[in-house]
Structures are given as C-alpha cells and as structure tokens.
Design a protein around this motif. Structure first.
Motif, PDB file in Angstrom:
ATOM      1  N   ARG A  93     -26.688 -26.476  20.569  1.00  0.00           N
ATOM      2  CA  ARG A  93     -26.458 -25.351  19.681  1.00  0.00           C
ATOM      3  C   ARG A  93     -25.079 -24.736  19.888  1.00  0.00           C
ATOM      4  N   SER A  96     -22.624 -25.424  17.012  1.00  0.00           N
ATOM      5  CA  SER A  96     -22.875 -24.724  15.764  1.00  0.00           C
ATOM      6  C   SER A  96     -22.531 -23.239  15.889  1.00  0.00           C
ATOM      7  N   GLN A  99     -18.814 -23.029  15.671  1.00  0.00           N
ATOM      8  CA  GLN A  99     -18.384 -23.199  14.289  1.00  0.00           C
ATOM      9  C   GLN A  99     -18.627 -21.925  13.494  1.00  0.00           C
TER      10      GLN A  99
END
Length: 121
Positions: A93, A96, A99
């Motif tokens: 995770r 992400s 990001q």
C-alpha cells in the motif's frame, strides 16, 4: 450467536490456516446436515417422485447450493472492505499512498480538481 458470527466472519489473513480449515470443515458439515434434512423432509411430500429423477436431483442441488455458495466460500476470497487492510499489512500500500500524496501536492492550490479517471489532458 457467537458460533454463527465466527462461521460467517471472513478472516483477512491470506492462505489457509488451521482456523480457516476448521471453519470450512464445520461449514461443510452443517451444509451437509441441512441438505440431508431438507432432502429427507421433501421425500415425505408428493415431490418424492420428481426428486428421484436426475433432473429433480439437479434442480434440488442447484436450488440448495447457489444460496449456500456464499456461506461456504467466506474464507476463500478476501472481501473488498478488508482488501485495503490486508494490503497495508503486506506493505504494497505504500506505493499507492505515495502516489496519492504526489497527486494531492501536484494539484494543491489549483481550483480545478484532479482528473477523475487518470491521464493527462
């Protein structure tokens, strides 16, 4: 009630652990018991004749197995609401969230929101 909650609560850990195999065994035994009881009770009704044919047995199995499929496969797949928690434990995770942080900072102070479906304009 605790037994039912224990049987119907999915385990977010991947793989088959001893607890999952015990739960699966208990679920299959309960399902077999219920299927046998229902079949035995239907044998006492006028539906005995059609149930003893191949198509009657097929209909009985389909009508019984389709609703029970969710109950029997609770631990086979990780539910959607728990996927994020499992991914957080495995460490995948972080990319992400990085990001998301980049996108949030990229569009900071801009009145227009970020693209909904990704990509550049």
């Amino acid at each position: 009630m605790k037994l039912w909650r224990w049987l119907t609560t999915p385990d977010p850990e991947p793989g088959f652990t001893t607890a999952k195999l015990v739960k699966l065994t208990v679920r299959v035994m309960l399902f077999a018991l219920v299927a046998t009881l229902i079949s035995g009770l239907l044998q006492l009704t006028p539906l005995r004749e059609p149930l003893n044919t191949w198509w009657g047995s097929l209909l009985f199995v389909l009508l019984l197995y389709i609703p029970a499929a969710r109950f029997l496969t609770v631990d086979t797949f990780v539910p959607r609401q728990l996927q994020g928690r499992v991914a957080a434990r495995t460490g995948s995770r972080t990319a992400s969230s990085t990001q998301r942080r980049k996108d949030r900072n990229r569009y900071a102070g801009v009145r227009k929101s970020a693209p909904k479906y990704g990509g550049r304009r």
